[in-house]
Design a protein around this motif. Structure first.
Motif, PDB file in Angstrom:
ATOM      1  N   VAL A   1     -66.099  13.015 -20.904  1.00 32.47           N
ATOM      2  CA  VAL A   1     -67.462  12.479 -21.036  1.00 32.47           C
ATOM      3  C   VAL A   1     -67.421  11.081 -21.630  1.00 32.47           C
ATOM      4  O   VAL A   1     -68.129  10.167 -21.172  1.00 32.47           O
ATOM      5  CB  VAL A   1     -68.321  13.424 -21.899  1.00 32.47           C
ATOM      6  N   VAL A   2     -66.576  10.866 -22.646  1.00 31.20           N
ATOM      7  CA  VAL A   2     -66.467   9.539 -23.264  1.00 31.20           C
ATOM      8  C   VAL A   2     -65.990   8.506 -22.252  1.00 31.20           C
ATOM      9  O   VAL A   2     -66.505   7.382 -22.195  1.00 31.20           O
ATOM     10  CB  VAL A   2     -65.526   9.581 -24.489  1.00 31.20           C
ATOM     11  N   VAL A   3     -65.008   8.868 -21.441  1.00 35.54           N
ATOM     12  CA  VAL A   3     -64.507   7.930 -20.422  1.00 35.54           C
ATOM     13  C   VAL A   3     -65.609   7.578 -19.427  1.00 35.54           C
ATOM     14  O   VAL A   3     -65.774   6.415 -19.041  1.00 35.54           O
ATOM     15  CB  VAL A   3     -63.290   8.532 -19.693  1.00 35.54           C
ATOM     16  N   MET A   4     -66.375   8.570 -19.012  1.00 38.24           N
ATOM     17  CA  MET A   4     -67.480   8.293 -18.091  1.00 38.24           C
ATOM     18  C   MET A   4     -68.532   7.394 -18.732  1.00 38.24           C
ATOM     19  O   MET A   4     -69.105   6.516 -18.079  1.00 38.24           O
ATOM     20  CB  MET A   4     -68.126   9.599 -17.630  1.00 38.24           C
ATOM     21  N   LEU A   5     -68.776   7.589 -20.011  1.00 42.46           N
ATOM     22  CA  LEU A   5     -69.733   6.742 -20.714  1.00 42.46           C
ATOM     23  C   LEU A   5     -69.202   5.321 -20.881  1.00 42.46           C
ATOM     24  O   LEU A   5     -69.962   4.349 -20.833  1.00 42.46           O
ATOM     25  CB  LEU A   5     -70.081   7.351 -22.079  1.00 42.46           C
ATOM     26  N   LEU A   6     -67.894   5.198 -21.075  1.00 46.30           N
ATOM     27  CA  LEU A   6     -67.281   3.867 -21.119  1.00 46.30           C
ATOM     28  C   LEU A   6     -67.481   3.155 -19.782  1.00 46.30           C
ATOM     29  O   LEU A   6     -67.863   1.976 -19.741  1.00 46.30           O
ATOM     30  CB  LEU A   6     -65.789   4.003 -21.439  1.00 46.30           C
ATOM     31  N   LEU A   7     -67.243   3.863 -18.678  1.00 47.07           N
ATOM     32  CA  LEU A   7     -67.450   3.274 -17.349  1.00 47.07           C
ATOM     33  C   LEU A   7     -68.916   2.945 -17.116  1.00 47.07           C
ATOM     34  O   LEU A   7     -69.250   1.942 -16.473  1.00 47.07           O
ATOM     35  CB  LEU A   7     -66.947   4.235 -16.271  1.00 47.07           C
ATOM     36  N   PHE A   8     -69.800   3.781 -17.646  1.00 53.00           N
ATOM     37  CA  PHE A   8     -71.246   3.544 -17.571  1.00 53.00           C
ATOM     38  C   PHE A   8     -71.594   2.200 -18.199  1.00 53.00           C
ATOM     39  O   PHE A   8     -72.334   1.388 -17.621  1.00 53.00           O
ATOM     40  CB  PHE A   8     -71.947   4.698 -18.296  1.00 53.00           C
ATOM     41  N   MET A   9     -71.040   1.925 -19.380  1.00 50.61           N
ATOM     42  CA  MET A   9     -71.309   0.667 -20.054  1.00 50.61           C
ATOM     43  C   MET A   9     -70.606  -0.506 -19.374  1.00 50.61           C
ATOM     44  O   MET A   9     -71.090  -1.641 -19.402  1.00 50.61           O
ATOM     45  CB  MET A   9     -70.888   0.754 -21.519  1.00 50.61           C
ATOM     46  N   LEU A  10     -69.468  -0.226 -18.754  1.00 54.67           N
ATOM     47  CA  LEU A  10     -68.777  -1.269 -17.983  1.00 54.67           C
ATOM     48  C   LEU A  10     -69.666  -1.760 -16.847  1.00 54.67           C
ATOM     49  O   LEU A  10     -69.837  -2.965 -16.637  1.00 54.67           O
ATOM     50  CB  LEU A  10     -67.457  -0.702 -17.458  1.00 54.67           C
ATOM     51  N   ILE A  11     -70.247  -0.827 -16.115  1.00 52.89           N
ATOM     52  CA  ILE A  11     -71.155  -1.194 -15.021  1.00 52.89           C
ATOM     53  C   ILE A  11     -72.397  -1.880 -15.572  1.00 52.89           C
ATOM     54  O   ILE A  11     -72.897  -2.853 -14.993  1.00 52.89           O
ATOM     55  CB  ILE A  11     -71.534   0.063 -14.213  1.00 52.89           C
ATOM     56  N   ASN A  12     -72.880  -1.384 -16.699  1.00 52.42           N
ATOM     57  CA  ASN A  12     -74.054  -1.969 -17.348  1.00 52.42           C
ATOM     58  C   ASN A  12     -73.867  -3.463 -17.583  1.00 52.42           C
ATOM     59  O   ASN A  12     -74.734  -4.279 -17.251  1.00 52.42           O
ATOM     60  CB  ASN A  12     -74.288  -1.230 -18.678  1.00 52.42           C
ATOM     61  N   TYR A  13     -72.729  -3.831 -18.134  1.00 55.24           N
ATOM     62  CA  TYR A  13     -72.491  -5.240 -18.426  1.00 55.24           C
ATOM     63  C   TYR A  13     -72.150  -6.042 -17.183  1.00 55.24           C
ATOM     64  O   TYR A  13     -72.414  -7.244 -17.118  1.00 55.24           O
ATOM     65  CB  TYR A  13     -71.404  -5.383 -19.503  1.00 55.24           C
ATOM     66  N   GLY A  14     -71.562  -5.396 -16.187  1.00 51.92           N
ATOM     67  CA  GLY A  14     -71.351  -6.095 -14.924  1.00 51.92           C
ATOM     68  C   GLY A  14     -72.675  -6.494 -14.295  1.00 51.92           C
ATOM     69  O   GLY A  14     -72.843  -7.615 -13.789  1.00 51.92           O
ATOM     70  N   ASP A  15     -73.649  -5.576 -14.344  1.00 51.43           N
ATOM     71  CA  ASP A  15     -74.983  -5.865 -13.809  1.00 51.43           C
ATOM     72  C   ASP A  15     -75.657  -7.019 -14.554  1.00 51.43           C
ATOM     73  O   ASP A  15     -76.363  -7.833 -13.968  1.00 51.43           O
ATOM     74  CB  ASP A  15     -75.870  -4.613 -13.907  1.00 51.43           C
ATOM     75  N   LYS A  16     -75.458  -7.072 -15.885  1.00 51.30           N
ATOM     76  CA  LYS A  16     -76.032  -8.157 -16.674  1.00 51.30           C
ATOM     77  C   LYS A  16     -75.337  -9.487 -16.393  1.00 51.30           C
ATOM     78  O   LYS A  16     -75.967 -10.532 -16.273  1.00 51.30           O
ATOM     79  CB  LYS A  16     -75.909  -7.848 -18.169  1.00 51.30           C
ATOM     80  N   THR A  17     -74.019  -9.438 -16.294  1.00 50.18           N
ATOM     81  CA  THR A  17     -73.220 -10.661 -16.212  1.00 50.18           C
ATOM     82  C   THR A  17     -73.383 -11.388 -14.903  1.00 50.18           C
ATOM     83  O   THR A  17     -73.270 -12.620 -14.847  1.00 50.18           O
ATOM     84  CB  THR A  17     -71.727 -10.306 -16.422  1.00 50.18           C
ATOM     85  N   VAL A  18     -73.641 -10.687 -13.831  1.00 49.22           N
ATOM     86  CA  VAL A  18     -73.594 -11.297 -12.507  1.00 49.22           C
ATOM     87  C   VAL A  18     -74.581 -12.451 -12.364  1.00 49.22           C
ATOM     88  O   VAL A  18     -74.286 -13.444 -11.695  1.00 49.22           O
ATOM     89  CB  VAL A  18     -73.827 -10.217 -11.415  1.00 49.22           C
ATOM     90  N   LEU A  19     -75.739 -12.369 -12.994  1.00 47.03           N
ATOM     91  CA  LEU A  19     -76.709 -13.457 -12.873  1.00 47.03           C
ATOM     92  C   LEU A  19     -76.194 -14.739 -13.516  1.00 47.03           C
ATOM     93  O   LEU A  19     -76.335 -15.829 -12.957  1.00 47.03           O
ATOM     94  CB  LEU A  19     -78.047 -13.067 -13.505  1.00 47.03           C
ATOM     95  N   GLY A  20     -75.568 -14.616 -14.689  1.00 46.40           N
ATOM     96  CA  GLY A  20     -75.006 -15.795 -15.346  1.00 46.40           C
ATOM     97  C   GLY A  20     -73.879 -16.408 -14.547  1.00 46.40           C
ATOM     98  O   GLY A  20     -73.746 -17.643 -14.465  1.00 46.40           O
ATOM     99  N   LEU A  21     -73.053 -15.563 -13.925  1.00 48.79           N
ATOM    100  CA  LEU A  21     -71.943 -16.071 -13.116  1.00 48.79           C
ATOM    101  C   LEU A  21     -72.440 -16.782 -11.860  1.00 48.79           C
ATOM    102  O   LEU A  21     -71.814 -17.734 -11.384  1.00 48.79           O
ATOM    103  CB  LEU A  21     -71.009 -14.919 -12.733  1.00 48.79           C
ATOM    104  N   ALA A  22     -73.547 -16.316 -11.333  1.00 45.83           N
ATOM    105  CA  ALA A  22     -74.107 -16.909 -10.108  1.00 45.83           C
ATOM    106  C   ALA A  22     -75.209 -17.926 -10.420  1.00 45.83           C
ATOM    107  O   ALA A  22     -75.953 -18.317  -9.528  1.00 45.83           O
ATOM    108  CB  ALA A  22     -74.670 -15.800  -9.219  1.00 45.83           C
ATOM    109  N   ALA A  23     -75.284 -18.372 -11.675  1.00 46.51           N
ATOM    110  CA  ALA A  23     -76.380 -19.249 -12.092  1.00 46.51           C
ATOM    111  C   ALA A  23     -76.459 -20.527 -11.250  1.00 46.51           C
ATOM    112  O   ALA A  23     -77.539 -20.898 -10.766  1.00 46.51           O
ATOM    113  CB  ALA A  23     -76.227 -19.600 -13.577  1.00 46.51           C
ATOM    114  N   ARG A  24     -75.337 -21.198 -11.053  1.00 45.47           N
ATOM    115  CA  ARG A  24     -75.375 -22.484 -10.345  1.00 45.47           C
ATOM    116  C   ARG A  24     -75.819 -22.337  -8.889  1.00 45.47           C
ATOM    117  O   ARG A  24     -76.728 -23.048  -8.441  1.00 45.47           O
ATOM    118  CB  ARG A  24     -74.012 -23.174 -10.445  1.00 45.47           C
ATOM    119  N   PRO A  25     -75.223 -21.431  -8.091  1.00 48.71           N
ATOM    120  CA  PRO A  25     -75.701 -21.303  -6.705  1.00 48.71           C
ATOM    121  C   PRO A  25     -77.136 -20.787  -6.605  1.00 48.71           C
ATOM    122  O   PRO A  25     -77.878 -21.191  -5.708  1.00 48.71           O
ATOM    123  CB  PRO A  25     -74.712 -20.314  -6.070  1.00 48.71           C
ATOM    124  N   ILE A  26     -77.549 -19.924  -7.526  1.00 44.38           N
ATOM    125  CA  ILE A  26     -78.931 -19.433  -7.509  1.00 44.38           C
ATOM    126  C   ILE A  26     -79.898 -20.565  -7.846  1.00 44.38           C
ATOM    127  O   ILE A  26     -80.922 -20.754  -7.172  1.00 44.38           O
ATOM    128  CB  ILE A  26     -79.096 -18.255  -8.493  1.00 44.38           C
TER     129      ILE A  26
END
Length: 440
Positions: free
Chosen positions: A28-53
């Motif tokens: 369960v802990v590993v799945m929750l770690l992956l849950f938060m990994l995806i969470n931050y990937g979703d947040k980060t993508v906008l900043g990474l794509a800031a210039r082309p957007i």
């Protein structure tokens, strides 16, 4: 009269979790770690794509800042609402619904033909990500007694840093070679895969039990104001507010700062921006392990969690204030790593302390209220930074002012932790209040 829901200490198993397997808990802990990994990937993508957007939609820095801030429009409200509902709804299903909503918002961006749909998707994504961390920690803490929660907490919060470390280079490659929409599509597919695995693995933990020799916070409820006005909660909140301001800057503005103010290329900026994520992952886990070891040796939680966490946060704030004044490249990168990684300790440590003083029945709500209030910093930080950069003579001057704000907040929060975070004292007071409340 004994508080309702408690058991004699002799009846509590040594690991604090009755009838649960080691493999189940850590799966369960590993799945929750992956849950938060995806969470931050979703947040980060906008900043990474800031210039082309910004280029495609013709956005100014303040307009992009508003778009980034829109993520937090419903963030706090939904964190609070879901947290209050968590005492009646299975955490397993809450987490599944949240992840499904994330995936849908990512794929909707692929079809965006204007800023309207992009803005709407970020608002919905923020609403679904608001409850993510408190619900993940609430789920994990239901499997572990108080003295053994720091490592699971560190792993789950560290999942965010791991998400940034993995997502930053990989999504940058996708953006450079396939376009920014392909990055959002990738996150949609990853989110769907997690949901399928969670259905097979995810479970709610057993009833909280105190380990032998440790007083348990009663299961009965107490007025929330008694928890939220305690020195422990208020001291932790001060530091977490500054830390979240920093975290939001890292996601929304750090790549842009490296490119526009310091002159790095897109690839160089992505590489440097990855360093704090990696450092944060290592530090968060190391801090959790050290804290749990100190507790095992009998060191009071005030020292192991309060003083140690406060010192780390003060160092992060000092590095943030000094960063704009340094011109030597290597030292500048070191300060970036310290400023944008040390603050992450506060999220795992602070929420573990909040769990320590909260009755189990109210833990999910307390963690969610904390996130709801702390993440107001996330609503303010991107837009305030955009305004400061736009109003300054140049990007470097604007970012210097913008970085001073979280730097001062983190140093003040660190001092607050040193002097006011006293988990054992406040847990006893809350326990005594619950006992008095139950007397006929």
């Amino acid at each position: 009269m004994k508080p309702a829901g408690t058991r004699p200490r002799s009846a509590a198993p040594t690991d604090g979790v009755a009838g649960s397997s080691w493999l189940r808990r850590w799966s369960v802990v590993v799945m929750l770690l992956l849950f938060m990994l995806i969470n931050y990937g979703d947040k980060t993508v906008l900043g990474l794509a800031a210039r082309p957007i910004m280029h495609e939609f013709g956005l100014s820095p303040s307009q992009y800042g508003l778009l980034s801030s829109s993520f937090f429009f419903l963030f706090s409200l939904c964190a609070l609402t879901v947290g209050l509902a968590s005492s009646r709804i299975s955490t397993r299903w809450i987490l599944l619904v949240l992840a499904l909503v994330w995936a849908v918002t990512q794929v909707s961006v692929v079809a965006a033909g204007g800023i309207g749909l992009l803005l709407a998707s970020r608002i919905v994504l923020g609403a679904a990500e608001g409850p993510a961390q408190p619900m993940a920690l609430h789920a994990a803490h239901s499997w572990f007694p108080n003295a053994k929660r720091n490592i699971p907490s560190a792993l789950i919060v560290g999942g965010g840093a791991l998400g940034g470390a993995i997502a930053t280079p990989l999504l940058t490659v996708v953006i450079v070679h396939f376009g920014w929409r392909a990055a959002f599509l990738t996150l949609f597919l990853v989110g769907c895969a997690w949901c399928a695995l969670w259905l097979a693995i995810g479970r709610d933990g057993p009833v909280d039990l105190a380990p032998a020799g440790v007083a348990q916070v009663p299961a009965s409820r107490v007025p929330y104001r008694r928890i939220l006005l305690s020195g422990t909660w208020l001291g932790g909140f001060t530091g977490a507010f500054g830390a979240y301001w920093t975290s939001t800057l890292m996601v929304a503005w750090l790549p842009s700062y490296l490119e526009t103010a310091l002159g790095y290329s897109t690839g160089e900026a992505a590489a440097i921006a990855t360093i704090p994520w990696l450092a944060g992952l290592i530090l968060t886990f190391a801090h959790g392990a050290i804290t749990q070891w100190l507790l095992h040796l009998g060191v009071p939680s005030r020292i192991a969690r309060g003083v140690l966490g406060g010192c780390v946060l003060i160092l992060a704030g000092l590095a943030m204030v000094l960063l704009p004044t340094v011109t030597q490249p290597v030292l500048r990168i070191v300060l970036i790593a310290v400023a944008f990684s040390f603050h992450g300790v506060t999220f795992a440590n602070g929420q573990t302390v909040n769990s320590e003083i909260s009755p189990p029945a109210q833990r999910g709500a307390v963690l969610s209220v904390s996130v709801a209030l702390v993440t107001v910093a996330g609503l303010l930080a991107p837009y305030v930074t955009g305004r400061l950069v736009e109003a300054a003579d140049g990007p470097a001057a604007g970012f210097a002012t913008a970085f001073a704000i979280p730097g001062v907040l983190m140093m003040a929060g660190g001092l607050g932790a040193l002097f006011f975070v006293r988990p054992e004292r406040d847990a006893r007071r809350i326990a005594a209040l619950a006992v008095v409340k139950e007397k006929p």
